[in-house]
Design a protein around this motif. Structure first.
Motif, PDB file in Angstrom:
ATOM      1  N   SER A  40      46.877  48.467  49.703  1.00 57.65           N
ATOM      2  CA  SER A  40      46.173  47.441  50.399  1.00 57.65           C
ATOM      3  C   SER A  40      44.927  47.994  51.108  1.00 57.65           C
ATOM      4  O   SER A  40      43.836  47.355  50.990  1.00 57.65           O
ATOM      5  CB  SER A  40      47.178  46.640  51.626  1.00 57.65           C
ATOM      6  N   ALA A  41      45.025  49.160  51.755  1.00 57.63           N
ATOM      7  CA  ALA A  41      43.657  49.659  52.378  1.00 57.63           C
ATOM      8  C   ALA A  41      42.564  50.114  50.979  1.00 57.63           C
ATOM      9  O   ALA A  41      41.559  49.893  51.442  1.00 57.63           O
ATOM     10  CB  ALA A  41      44.042  50.877  53.160  1.00 57.63           C
ATOM     11  N   ILE A  42      43.110  50.443  50.181  1.00 51.72           N
ATOM     12  CA  ILE A  42      42.201  50.959  48.831  1.00 51.72           C
ATOM     13  C   ILE A  42      41.660  49.616  48.547  1.00 51.72           C
ATOM     14  O   ILE A  42      40.261  49.613  48.353  1.00 51.72           O
ATOM     15  CB  ILE A  42      42.837  51.713  47.978  1.00 51.72           C
ATOM     16  N   CYS A  43      42.436  48.598  48.417  1.00 50.46           N
ATOM     17  CA  CYS A  43      41.905  47.387  47.907  1.00 50.46           C
ATOM     18  C   CYS A  43      40.914  46.731  48.539  1.00 50.46           C
ATOM     19  O   CYS A  43      39.865  46.146  48.224  1.00 50.46           O
ATOM     20  CB  CYS A  43      43.048  46.535  47.663  1.00 50.46           C
ATOM     21  N   ALA A  44      41.265  46.558  49.941  1.00 48.88           N
ATOM     22  CA  ALA A  44      40.308  46.112  51.107  1.00 48.88           C
ATOM     23  C   ALA A  44      39.015  46.886  51.118  1.00 48.88           C
ATOM     24  O   ALA A  44      37.908  46.094  51.088  1.00 48.88           O
ATOM     25  CB  ALA A  44      41.129  45.837  52.379  1.00 48.88           C
ATOM     26  N   ASP A  45      39.173  48.197  50.976  1.00 51.11           N
ATOM     27  CA  ASP A  45      37.805  49.038  51.154  1.00 51.11           C
ATOM     28  C   ASP A  45      36.944  48.747  49.808  1.00 51.11           C
ATOM     29  O   ASP A  45      35.680  48.354  50.250  1.00 51.11           O
ATOM     30  CB  ASP A  45      38.425  50.544  51.282  1.00 51.11           C
ATOM     31  N   LEU A  46      37.589  48.771  48.791  1.00 46.01           N
ATOM     32  CA  LEU A  46      36.899  48.652  47.511  1.00 46.01           C
ATOM     33  C   LEU A  46      36.039  47.051  47.454  1.00 46.01           C
ATOM     34  O   LEU A  46      35.028  46.778  46.902  1.00 46.01           O
ATOM     35  CB  LEU A  46      37.594  49.027  46.090  1.00 46.01           C
ATOM     36  N   ALA A  47      36.955  46.197  47.838  1.00 44.92           N
ATOM     37  CA  ALA A  47      36.607  44.713  47.984  1.00 44.92           C
ATOM     38  C   ALA A  47      35.277  44.651  48.714  1.00 44.92           C
ATOM     39  O   ALA A  47      34.347  43.943  48.496  1.00 44.92           O
ATOM     40  CB  ALA A  47      37.656  43.714  47.976  1.00 44.92           C
ATOM     41  N   SER A  48      35.436  45.273  49.843  1.00 47.54           N
ATOM     42  CA  SER A  48      34.298  45.000  50.979  1.00 47.54           C
ATOM     43  C   SER A  48      33.104  45.552  50.482  1.00 47.54           C
ATOM     44  O   SER A  48      31.898  44.870  50.681  1.00 47.54           O
ATOM     45  CB  SER A  48      34.768  45.712  52.272  1.00 47.54           C
ATOM     46  N   ARG A  49      33.065  46.742  49.905  1.00 50.37           N
ATOM     47  CA  ARG A  49      31.918  47.369  49.348  1.00 50.37           C
ATOM     48  C   ARG A  49      31.606  46.604  48.239  1.00 50.37           C
ATOM     49  O   ARG A  49      30.294  46.438  47.800  1.00 50.37           O
ATOM     50  CB  ARG A  49      32.510  48.760  48.831  1.00 50.37           C
ATOM     51  N   THR A  50      32.213  45.874  47.585  1.00 48.06           N
ATOM     52  CA  THR A  50      31.962  44.956  46.279  1.00 48.06           C
ATOM     53  C   THR A  50      31.098  43.885  46.512  1.00 48.06           C
ATOM     54  O   THR A  50      29.947  43.409  46.173  1.00 48.06           O
ATOM     55  CB  THR A  50      33.170  44.672  45.419  1.00 48.06           C
ATOM     56  N   ILE A  51      31.645  43.256  47.813  1.00 51.50           N
ATOM     57  CA  ILE A  51      31.010  41.932  48.146  1.00 51.50           C
ATOM     58  C   ILE A  51      29.456  42.284  48.928  1.00 51.50           C
ATOM     59  O   ILE A  51      28.589  41.528  48.846  1.00 51.50           O
ATOM     60  CB  ILE A  51      31.715  41.007  49.195  1.00 51.50           C
ATOM     61  N   ARG A  52      29.534  43.552  49.472  1.00 54.82           N
ATOM     62  CA  ARG A  52      28.244  43.854  50.147  1.00 54.82           C
ATOM     63  C   ARG A  52      27.288  44.468  49.021  1.00 54.82           C
ATOM     64  O   ARG A  52      26.254  44.975  49.485  1.00 54.82           O
ATOM     65  CB  ARG A  52      28.437  45.203  51.040  1.00 54.82           C
ATOM     66  N   GLU A  53      27.626  44.497  47.603  1.00 57.38           N
ATOM     67  CA  GLU A  53      26.998  44.997  46.617  1.00 57.38           C
ATOM     68  C   GLU A  53      26.448  46.505  46.730  1.00 57.38           C
ATOM     69  O   GLU A  53      25.581  46.875  46.139  1.00 57.38           O
ATOM     70  CB  GLU A  53      25.534  44.187  46.327  1.00 57.38           C
ATOM     71  N   GLU A  54      27.335  47.301  47.636  1.00 61.23           N
ATOM     72  CA  GLU A  54      27.291  48.581  47.450  1.00 61.23           C
ATOM     73  C   GLU A  54      27.530  49.364  46.038  1.00 61.23           C
ATOM     74  O   GLU A  54      26.891  50.121  45.712  1.00 61.23           O
ATOM     75  CB  GLU A  54      28.130  49.315  48.471  1.00 61.23           C
ATOM     76  N   LEU A  55      28.594  48.763  45.332  1.00 60.41           N
ATOM     77  CA  LEU A  55      28.857  49.440  44.004  1.00 60.41           C
ATOM     78  C   LEU A  55      27.758  48.952  42.872  1.00 60.41           C
ATOM     79  O   LEU A  55      27.526  49.743  42.157  1.00 60.41           O
ATOM     80  CB  LEU A  55      30.101  48.793  43.549  1.00 60.41           C
ATOM     81  N   ASP A  56      27.046  47.746  43.074  1.00 57.76           N
ATOM     82  CA  ASP A  56      26.020  47.624  42.170  1.00 57.76           C
ATOM     83  C   ASP A  56      24.789  48.503  42.428  1.00 57.76           C
ATOM     84  O   ASP A  56      24.084  48.721  41.581  1.00 57.76           O
ATOM     85  CB  ASP A  56      25.448  45.956  42.646  1.00 57.76           C
ATOM     86  N   ALA A  57      24.607  48.832  43.622  1.00 56.64           N
ATOM     87  CA  ALA A  57      23.685  49.781  44.254  1.00 56.64           C
ATOM     88  C   ALA A  57      23.803  51.212  43.464  1.00 56.64           C
ATOM     89  O   ALA A  57      23.109  51.884  43.107  1.00 56.64           O
ATOM     90  CB  ALA A  57      23.402  49.736  45.633  1.00 56.64           C
ATOM     91  N   MET A  58      25.194  51.531  43.427  1.00 55.46           N
ATOM     92  CA  MET A  58      25.534  52.796  42.909  1.00 55.46           C
ATOM     93  C   MET A  58      25.264  53.003  41.398  1.00 55.46           C
ATOM     94  O   MET A  58      24.808  53.752  40.872  1.00 55.46           O
ATOM     95  CB  MET A  58      26.988  53.007  43.155  1.00 55.46           C
ATOM     96  N   ARG A  59      25.485  51.839  40.695  1.00 47.12           N
ATOM     97  CA  ARG A  59      25.449  51.652  39.294  1.00 47.12           C
ATOM     98  C   ARG A  59      23.765  51.660  39.011  1.00 47.12           C
ATOM     99  O   ARG A  59      23.396  52.235  38.195  1.00 47.12           O
ATOM    100  CB  ARG A  59      25.873  50.343  38.678  1.00 47.12           C
ATOM    101  N   VAL A  60      22.937  51.137  39.937  1.00 47.07           N
ATOM    102  CA  VAL A  60      21.588  51.243  39.575  1.00 47.07           C
ATOM    103  C   VAL A  60      20.971  52.626  39.775  1.00 47.07           C
ATOM    104  O   VAL A  60      20.128  53.087  39.211  1.00 47.07           O
ATOM    105  CB  VAL A  60      20.919  50.234  40.836  1.00 47.07           C
ATOM    106  N   MET A  61      21.577  53.423  40.717  1.00 42.75           N
ATOM    107  CA  MET A  61      21.105  54.859  40.770  1.00 42.75           C
ATOM    108  C   MET A  61      21.954  55.814  39.868  1.00 42.75           C
ATOM    109  O   MET A  61      21.643  56.819  39.851  1.00 42.75           O
ATOM    110  CB  MET A  61      21.689  55.190  42.239  1.00 42.75           C
ATOM    111  N   GLY A  62      22.682  54.959  38.852  1.00 45.78           N
ATOM    112  CA  GLY A  62      23.333  56.067  37.900  1.00 45.78           C
ATOM    113  C   GLY A  62      24.541  56.639  38.416  1.00 45.78           C
ATOM    114  O   GLY A  62      25.114  57.644  37.576  1.00 45.78           O
TER     115      GLY A  62
END
Length: 265
Positions: free
Chosen positions: A114-136
């Motif tokens: 649950s902690a892992i899921c909440a952490d990754l989901a929070s990063r996803t809705i803040r578009e942090e993961l999209d920013a990581m993909r843009v940076m390669g």
């Protein structure tokens, strides 16, 4: 102009199959990227320490009464057949083969997952993961792989701790509350148990940790509905993990009992 043809209704269950396929692809990606450099060692250590710190104490607190119930129930049942000398061996086998991996899986999926899921989901809705993909940068390699490996290692080590605590709890309640003999408890364990029992227990913990980590990461990478969706995917990941782990435990137990004969046969 003729009316356009009506859209064909999607096949029932197609969405579930798609989710299963995407989850399987994530699991394959985790296995493939585990051996790809650079390895995120610092992230792995941080996640390992966090997961261990939040699961060790609850695991011990859950195992003590669980081991006591198993020892009392098995002891009462075996006493009816006049085989009190085998109480220790039967209780220990149940704890090592079944109880310990299941306790570990429930704690890992309920707390760490649950902690892992909440952490990754929070990063996803803040578009942090999209920013990581843009940076390669691959979010799976950077964030998911170290978390899944940390869950697997904690599950492996926690399974040993739970087994020891459960055996000691069963020993105490069998000897003190059921007037069992300490020597008979230990002797019956050595007479019935074998090394493959420990191997299958550790293998279950390793597989359960991998499944719990992958399911939690997958749901965390695909939240829906903004901040409210974070809570939804956390609940879904815990429920899905429970269902998958109980099914996998049944399969592994059935295969083990078919391949490894009981000691003495």
């Amino acid at each position: 102009m003729s009316a356009p043809p009506a859209a064909r209704a999607p096949l029932p269950g197609l969405g579930v199959l798609r989710e299963i396929g995407q989850m399987f692809m994530l699991a394959v990606s985790v296995l493939r990227l585990t051996f790809k450099r650079p390895f995120q060692g610092r992230e792995f250590v941080e996640q390992f320490w966090f997961i261990a710190s939040v699961t060790i104490l609850p695991a011990m607190l859950v195992t003590i009464p669980f081991g006591a119930v198993i020892a009392l129930q098995v002891g009462s049942l075996i006493e009816q057949f006049g085989a009190q000398s085998f109480t220790g061996g039967a209780s220990v086998l149940v704890i090592i083969q079944q109880a310990s991996p299941l306790i570990v899986s429930l704690l890992i999926s309920g707390i760490a997952g649950s902690a892992i899921c909440a952490d990754l989901a929070s990063r996803t809705i803040r578009e942090e993961l999209d920013a990581m993909r843009v940076m390669g940068v691959s979010p799976v390699q950077r964030l998911v792989v170290p978390r899944v490996l940390a869950v697997m290692l904690v599950g492996l080590l926690l399974n040993g701790l739970v087994s020891v605590v459960g055996i000691l709890g069963g020993y105490f309640f069998n000897v003190v509350m059921q007037n069992g003999t300490p020597g008979a408890y230990v002797a019956s364990f050595s007479a019935l148990a074998q090394l493959p029992d420990l191997y299958i227990s550790e293998l279950k913990a390793l597989i359960f940790g991998f499944i719990a980590g992958v399911v939690a990461a997958y749901r965390g990478l695909h939240p829906k509905g903004g901040p409210k969706g974070v809570g939804d995917v956390v609940n879904q990941s815990v429920v899905f993990t429970f269902l998958i782990l109980f099914f996998v435990n049944m399969v592994l137990t059935g295969v083990y009992l078919q391949l490894v004969p009981p000691k003495g046969l």
